[in-house]
Structure formats: C-alpha cells, structure tokens
Design a protein around this motif. Structure first.
Motif, PDB file in Angstrom:
ATOM      1  N   THR A 173      -1.022   9.973   0.819  1.00  0.00           N
ATOM      2  CA  THR A 173       0.064  10.916   1.050  1.00  0.00           C
ATOM      3  C   THR A 173       1.000  10.410   2.144  1.00  0.00           C
ATOM      4  O   THR A 173       0.746   9.376   2.755  1.00  0.00           O
ATOM      5  CB  THR A 173      -0.508  12.315   1.390  1.00  0.00           C
ATOM      6  OG1 THR A 173       0.560  13.268   1.455  1.00  0.00           O
ATOM      7  CG2 THR A 173      -1.268  12.320   2.716  1.00  0.00           C
ATOM      8  N   HIS A 174       2.114  11.128   2.343  1.00  0.00           N
ATOM      9  CA  HIS A 174       3.039  10.801   3.427  1.00  0.00           C
ATOM     10  C   HIS A 174       2.635  11.573   4.675  1.00  0.00           C
ATOM     11  O   HIS A 174       2.197  12.714   4.580  1.00  0.00           O
ATOM     12  CB  HIS A 174       4.470  11.220   3.067  1.00  0.00           C
ATOM     13  CG  HIS A 174       5.053  10.458   1.922  1.00  0.00           C
ATOM     14  ND1 HIS A 174       5.003  10.908   0.627  1.00  0.00           N
ATOM     15  CD2 HIS A 174       5.725   9.285   1.885  1.00  0.00           C
ATOM     16  CE1 HIS A 174       5.616  10.043  -0.170  1.00  0.00           C
ATOM     17  NE2 HIS A 174       6.059   9.037   0.557  1.00  0.00           N
ATOM     18  N   SER A 175       2.838  10.964   5.835  1.00  0.00           N
ATOM     19  CA  SER A 175       2.493  11.683   7.065  1.00  0.00           C
ATOM     20  C   SER A 175       3.351  11.254   8.241  1.00  0.00           C
ATOM     21  O   SER A 175       3.666  10.076   8.397  1.00  0.00           O
ATOM     22  CB  SER A 175       1.017  11.431   7.414  1.00  0.00           C
ATOM     23  OG  SER A 175       0.645  12.192   8.537  1.00  0.00           O
ATOM     24  N   ALA A 222       6.782  -1.273   0.653  1.00  0.00           N
ATOM     25  CA  ALA A 222       8.253  -1.183   0.615  1.00  0.00           C
ATOM     26  C   ALA A 222       8.718   0.242   0.396  1.00  0.00           C
ATOM     27  O   ALA A 222       9.912   0.520   0.471  1.00  0.00           O
ATOM     28  CB  ALA A 222       8.807  -2.081  -0.477  1.00  0.00           C
ATOM     29  N   ASP A 223       7.777   1.190   0.104  1.00  0.00           N
ATOM     30  CA  ASP A 223       8.157   2.564  -0.228  1.00  0.00           C
ATOM     31  C   ASP A 223       8.943   2.530  -1.543  1.00  0.00           C
ATOM     32  O   ASP A 223       8.628   1.731  -2.419  1.00  0.00           O
ATOM     33  CB  ASP A 223       8.937   3.173   0.947  1.00  0.00           C
ATOM     34  CG  ASP A 223       8.772   4.695   1.034  1.00  0.00           C
ATOM     35  OD1 ASP A 223       8.184   5.286   0.120  1.00  0.00           O
ATOM     36  OD2 ASP A 223       9.242   5.289   2.028  1.00  0.00           O
ATOM     37  N   GLY A 224       9.994   3.303  -1.691  1.00  0.00           N
ATOM     38  CA  GLY A 224      10.724   3.304  -2.963  1.00  0.00           C
ATOM     39  C   GLY A 224      12.060   2.594  -2.842  1.00  0.00           C
ATOM     40  O   GLY A 224      12.601   2.464  -1.748  1.00  0.00           O
ATOM     41  N   THR A 239       0.798  -1.230   0.000  1.00  0.00           N
ATOM     42  CA  THR A 239       0.000   0.000   0.000  1.00  0.00           C
ATOM     43  C   THR A 239       0.834   1.286   0.000  1.00  0.00           C
ATOM     44  O   THR A 239       0.295   2.365   0.242  1.00  0.00           O
ATOM     45  CB  THR A 239      -0.982   0.014   1.193  1.00  0.00           C
ATOM     46  OG1 THR A 239      -0.231  -0.119   2.405  1.00  0.00           O
ATOM     47  CG2 THR A 239      -1.984  -1.115   1.104  1.00  0.00           C
ATOM     48  N   HIS A 240       2.132   1.154  -0.259  1.00  0.00           N
ATOM     49  CA  HIS A 240       2.910   2.391  -0.483  1.00  0.00           C
ATOM     50  C   HIS A 240       4.179   2.083  -1.286  1.00  0.00           C
ATOM     51  O   HIS A 240       5.120   1.483  -0.769  1.00  0.00           O
ATOM     52  CB  HIS A 240       3.268   3.083   0.832  1.00  0.00           C
ATOM     53  CG  HIS A 240       3.977   4.387   0.622  1.00  0.00           C
ATOM     54  ND1 HIS A 240       3.379   5.462   0.009  1.00  0.00           N
ATOM     55  CD2 HIS A 240       5.241   4.791   0.906  1.00  0.00           C
ATOM     56  CE1 HIS A 240       4.235   6.468  -0.069  1.00  0.00           C
ATOM     57  NE2 HIS A 240       5.385   6.082   0.463  1.00  0.00           N
ATOM     58  N   ILE A 241       4.177   2.529  -2.536  1.00  0.00           N
ATOM     59  CA  ILE A 241       5.280   2.256  -3.479  1.00  0.00           C
ATOM     60  C   ILE A 241       5.549   3.524  -4.290  1.00  0.00           C
ATOM     61  O   ILE A 241       4.636   4.307  -4.546  1.00  0.00           O
ATOM     62  CB  ILE A 241       4.862   1.095  -4.441  1.00  0.00           C
ATOM     63  CG1 ILE A 241       4.704  -0.234  -3.692  1.00  0.00           C
ATOM     64  CG2 ILE A 241       5.835   0.953  -5.594  1.00  0.00           C
ATOM     65  CD1 ILE A 241       6.001  -0.919  -3.295  1.00  0.00           C
ATOM     66  N   HIS A 242       6.814   3.724  -4.675  1.00  0.00           N
ATOM     67  CA  HIS A 242       7.147   4.784  -5.654  1.00  0.00           C
ATOM     68  C   HIS A 242       7.825   4.104  -6.853  1.00  0.00           C
ATOM     69  O   HIS A 242       9.049   3.925  -6.855  1.00  0.00           O
ATOM     70  CB  HIS A 242       8.155   5.785  -5.092  1.00  0.00           C
ATOM     71  CG  HIS A 242       7.701   6.570  -3.913  1.00  0.00           C
ATOM     72  ND1 HIS A 242       7.420   7.923  -3.978  1.00  0.00           N
ATOM     73  CD2 HIS A 242       7.518   6.226  -2.614  1.00  0.00           C
ATOM     74  CE1 HIS A 242       7.082   8.364  -2.777  1.00  0.00           C
ATOM     75  NE2 HIS A 242       7.135   7.345  -1.930  1.00  0.00           N
ATOM     76  N   LEU A 243       7.059   3.738  -7.860  1.00  0.00           N
ATOM     77  CA  LEU A 243       7.649   3.078  -9.038  1.00  0.00           C
ATOM     78  C   LEU A 243       8.671   3.977  -9.733  1.00  0.00           C
ATOM     79  O   LEU A 243       9.670   3.503 -10.260  1.00  0.00           O
ATOM     80  CB  LEU A 243       6.545   2.699 -10.029  1.00  0.00           C
ATOM     81  CG  LEU A 243       5.618   1.558  -9.599  1.00  0.00           C
ATOM     82  CD1 LEU A 243       4.438   1.449 -10.564  1.00  0.00           C
ATOM     83  CD2 LEU A 243       6.368   0.229  -9.516  1.00  0.00           C
ATOM     84  N   ALA A 276       1.081   7.154   4.528  1.00  0.00           N
ATOM     85  CA  ALA A 276       2.303   6.352   4.650  1.00  0.00           C
ATOM     86  C   ALA A 276       3.098   6.814   5.869  1.00  0.00           C
ATOM     87  O   ALA A 276       3.228   8.019   6.101  1.00  0.00           O
ATOM     88  CB  ALA A 276       3.141   6.481   3.389  1.00  0.00           C
ATOM     89  N   HIS A 277       3.592   5.856   6.614  1.00  0.00           N
ATOM     90  CA  HIS A 277       4.515   6.003   7.750  1.00  0.00           C
ATOM     91  C   HIS A 277       3.846   6.161   9.118  1.00  0.00           C
ATOM     92  O   HIS A 277       3.896   5.246   9.923  1.00  0.00           O
ATOM     93  CB  HIS A 277       5.564   7.104   7.496  1.00  0.00           C
ATOM     94  CG  HIS A 277       6.269   6.922   6.185  1.00  0.00           C
ATOM     95  ND1 HIS A 277       6.943   5.764   5.879  1.00  0.00           N
ATOM     96  CD2 HIS A 277       6.351   7.713   5.073  1.00  0.00           C
ATOM     97  CE1 HIS A 277       7.430   5.856   4.649  1.00  0.00           C
ATOM     98  NE2 HIS A 277       7.072   7.019   4.132  1.00  0.00           N
ATOM     99  N   CYS A 278       3.270   7.327   9.426  1.00  0.00           N
ATOM    100  CA  CYS A 278       2.612   7.532  10.744  1.00  0.00           C
ATOM    101  C   CYS A 278       3.499   7.065  11.903  1.00  0.00           C
ATOM    102  O   CYS A 278       3.074   6.235  12.721  1.00  0.00           O
ATOM    103  CB  CYS A 278       1.262   6.821  10.796  1.00  0.00           C
ATOM    104  SG  CYS A 278       0.084   7.454   9.597  1.00  0.00           S
TER     105      CYS A 278
HETATM  106 FE    FE Z   1       7.085   7.117   0.243  1.00  0.00          FE
END
Ligand code: FE
Ligand code: GUN
Length: 445
Positions: free
Chosen positions: A219-221, A307-309, A63-67, A256-258
C-alpha cells in the motif's frame, strides 16, 4: 545456454565483480559460474553466446509500479498528490475498460523490460484486474500484483466498490493467480491507501494474505502532508502508527514512499521489518518530499526502489530512480551518502529481499533463476577506466535505459540487442493512442 560477457556484477555476498568468467544456464537457472574455458566453449559451440563488450548484471527489481497508469503519462503533470488523484488519476483509472487497461499494461511492461527490469510489484487496478494478470502471464515477467482496493473515496466517489465484493473478488483472484507461471506470479493484497479504505477492508485483506503463502501486502504510506493531516483527523494517528494499531504491518508489508515518518514510526519500520519502497522521481515531481533513506539504511530497514506510475514520474526507468536516490540525499546528508554501490544493490538484491525472493533472484549466483540484464557501458557517455569501482558508478550515475542491450527472465530472452521480443513498439503506440482517445472521451461523458 552459455553466456560469455565482458564482466559480471554478481551482487553476491562478497559483491564480486568477475572478469573472464562465463555462466551456464539450464532450465531457467544458473547452474555454473566459471573461468572462461576455450576448449569447453569449442565443445559446446552451439550453446555459446558471446557478449564481449557487455556487462552482465542481475535483472532489476522494482517494488512499486502502477501498470494501469502508463497510458496517462503526461496527462497529470505539476499537481500535488490529492489534486493529482482527484482531478486526473481517479477519473482516468475509473474510465478504463479491458482494452484500454491491456494497452496500458503492455506499454508499461515493454518499457520496464527494455529498461532491464525483470521483476515488479504492481499496485493494480480497481476493475478488470484479471487483464493485468493474464498479460503478466503472457509476457513472462516476474511479478507480484493484485487488485487495488478502494471502498471509500471522498475525492472521486464514483471510483470505488463495496467492502464485501472487494474481499470476495480478491479471494477469487488470489486463488486463480497466486503462484502461477511456474511461481513467477504471486498475489499482492493492495489496499490503495488509508484515505480510500475502510478499517475492515485494510484488516481483512491483511488477514487473507495468510491463506496464500508467499503473498504480500502492498500500500501507499506517509506520502503527502495534506494526506497525513486527513489521516490524523480521521484516525487520530500518524499513517504507519495507524497501520500498526490495526495490525496490518509485518515483514510481508511493502509501504510505498514513507516520506513523512516520525521517530516512533521509524522504530516500527525497523522492529516490524516493514519494507519501504522508495520512489524518488515521483516524490519530487508530486512535490511530496524526500524520504530519509540514509537513516532507514543505517537502522537496517529494508529499502528498495520503484518508479511508481508513468503520470507521476514520467518514466519507468530504474536508472532514473537509482540516480535520483543517490543525488537527492547528498545536499542533506553530504556527498558520501548513498554511494553508487549501495544504490545499485537497492535496485537488485534489496528489491529481491523486500519481496522475499532473495533465494531465487537479485544476484548472479549458482542456483538462482536466470533473470539477467546485459548493459553496454562502453559508449562515449561512460567512464573510460575499467576499474571495478567505476562499474557501479557507470551504472548509477552515467547510464540510462538506453544502456540496456539484452534481458532474460528465467532463461528466456525478452529483449535481445535492444529489440523487444514480446511487443512491437509501433503497434503498441498506435493501439495505445487509439485506446487513450476513447478513454478520454469516456471521461468527458
Ligand atoms: Fe504509487
Ligand atoms: N496514493 C494513493 N494512490 C496513489 C497513486 O496512484 N500514486 C501515488 N504516488 N500515491 C498514491
């Protein structure tokens, strides 16, 4: 198609693990799950695929990726978030053209697929977002994606657009791509983070999601302490508190993150049914901190994994995220915290729930889409016991992307016997290398 595996980890409401069962797939959906029946197999010989040693699980959901960042793996190590963005990631993303972006997306999708991930939520890129969508359509992965929104950027001022064109662009993109590929592709409105967005952009992109049923806000938070200090200076509020004050969080918002979240904000996460995308590798590597996931789970807050980016991880394997999601909590909350079964569910059904796709994917049940991953849990690095409990343990603690044998999305094979049916890795690598070289030259100019 009839698939006969060694066993099936269903992730259904009873968490059943089935042995001596097969599943039948028609038009991309699971139409039956039954006890093995040799007579039936004989009658349907040409439709039967036997995987005697393999474990069938639902395809993983990230649920959080930067291709768009895959190309930058290994080029932004050992930095904290704001330096990481300012010195590396923003300049690199800013230098993308359509060709380098396409190379990055393909590289990322191939890695995700080979690692058993079938659904992703992608943060997207400032420019040429249509390239990401077109390749998602081409690949057949299930994805919610959207242009990443930036209309303010003190860290790297060249890398932004203006509010009006951002809003016009995303309306067009959502109209063009939302609910395409038989509904596999949906639009995700994706303001990058508070420090890169005007209040107008945050609010109006949130409002726009109401025109596109099934779309999300992503979004990122609350990731990094310096980031949060700057948010506090500008808005006099904590990150999630600020989002709530301008009305941009609800049950279709994925944050994402929290990591750095106070009690009042934790209560907002719960009350507003906000989705938390937990990214443990990225959180450790960027030195951001450890999110209090056991507390979120105890309160019934939605948690899933990403996995994020690639430049903040440096890997897109869900297996790393599962393993770390479990391990990093144990010194803090005790060894019983984040058991393997709980964590496995975060990577499957909880991911589906976070994206409101739980009626379609996330478990192996009759009526659901055939998004499936076959794992080989028989290697010398896996448990020798054949107990049901050891399956979750084997997947979360002892497996890697290397344990993935085959992957199917909506009844179509994407990986078979460890081979990607979509991309040629040698070709991808050659092309990516060439595109990266050209991109780095553009950065220097
Ligand atoms: Fe990210
Ligand atoms: N915050 C804003 N942009 C990013 C990004 O690309 N990665 C992470 N981890 N955090 C961010």
């Amino acid at each position: 198609m009839i698939i006969v595996p060694k066993n099936i980890v269903t992730v259904d409401s009873k968490d059943r693990i089935l042995k001596n069962h097969f599943i039948e797939i028609e038009n991309g959906r699971i139409i039956s799950i039954k006890k093995n029946d040799e007579k039936y197999f004989l009658k349907n010989k040409q439709r039967v695929l036997r995987f005697d040693d393999l474990t069938l699980i639902p395809g993983f959901v990230q649920t959080h990726i930067h291709l768009c960042q895959t190309l930058f793996r290994g080029l932004a190590d050992d930095l904290e978030l704001l330096d990481w963005l300012q010195l590396r990631i923003f300049p690199y993303e800013n230098a993308h053209n359509k060709n380098s972006l396409l190379a990055s997306v393909r590289l990322g999708l191939n890695e995700l697929l080979l690692g058993g991930t079938t659904t992703l939520l992608d943060m997207g890129t400032l420019r040429h977002q249509e390239v990401v969508f077109e390749e998602l359509q081409n690949s057949g992965l299930r994805a919610i994606a959207g242009k990443c929104l930036i209309d303010e950027n003190d860290l790297f001022p060249q890398f932004k657009s203006d509010t009006k064109s951002e809003l016009e662009d995303i309306y067009q993109l959502a109209k063009t791509f939302h609910n395409t590929s038989n509904g596999k592709i949906k639009y995700g409105f994706a303001p990058r983070f508070v420090l890169s967005c005007s209040e107008k952009l945050l609010k109006e992109s949130f409002e726009m999601k109401k025109d596109f049923t099934g779309s999300l806000y992503h979004t990122h938070s609350s990731e990094n302490k310096d980031e949060l200090a700057e948010i506090k200076r500008r808005h006099k509020k904590a990150n999630i508190e600020y989002f709530d004050s301008i009305g941009v969080v609800d049950d279709h918002s994925v944050l994402a993150h929290c990591i750095h979240v106070d009690e009042k904000e934790t209560e907002l996460l719960r009350k507003k049914k906000i989705r938390v995308a937990h990214c443990p590798s990225s959180n450790l590597k960027l030195g951001s901190g450890i999110a209090n996931i056991p507390k979120y789970l105890k309160k019934g807050i939605s948690v899933s994994l990403g996995a994020d980016g690639a430049p903040g991880n440096n890997n897109l394997s869900i297996f790393n995220e599962m393993r770390l999601a479990a391990l990093i909590q144990k010194p803090i909350h005790g060894a019983k915290a984040m058991d393997a079964k709980t964590v496995f569910k975060l990577a499957t059904i909880k991911g589906a729930e976070a994206l409101h796709l739980q009626n379609e994917i996330g478990s192996i049940e009759v009526g659901k889409k055939a998004d499936l991953t076959l794992l080989d849990l028989t290697s010398n690095t896996h448990s020798l016991s054949d107990s049901d409990d050891s399956i979750y343990s084997d997947i979360v603690y002892a497996s890697s992307a290397n344990s993935v044998n085959s992957v199917m999305i909506e009844g179509e094979w994407k990986v078979l016997n460890k081979k990607s049916l979509l991309y040629d890795q040698t070709e991808l690598n050659q092309n990516s290398k060439a595109e990266l070289k050209k991109l780095l030259n553009r950065v220097k100019k």
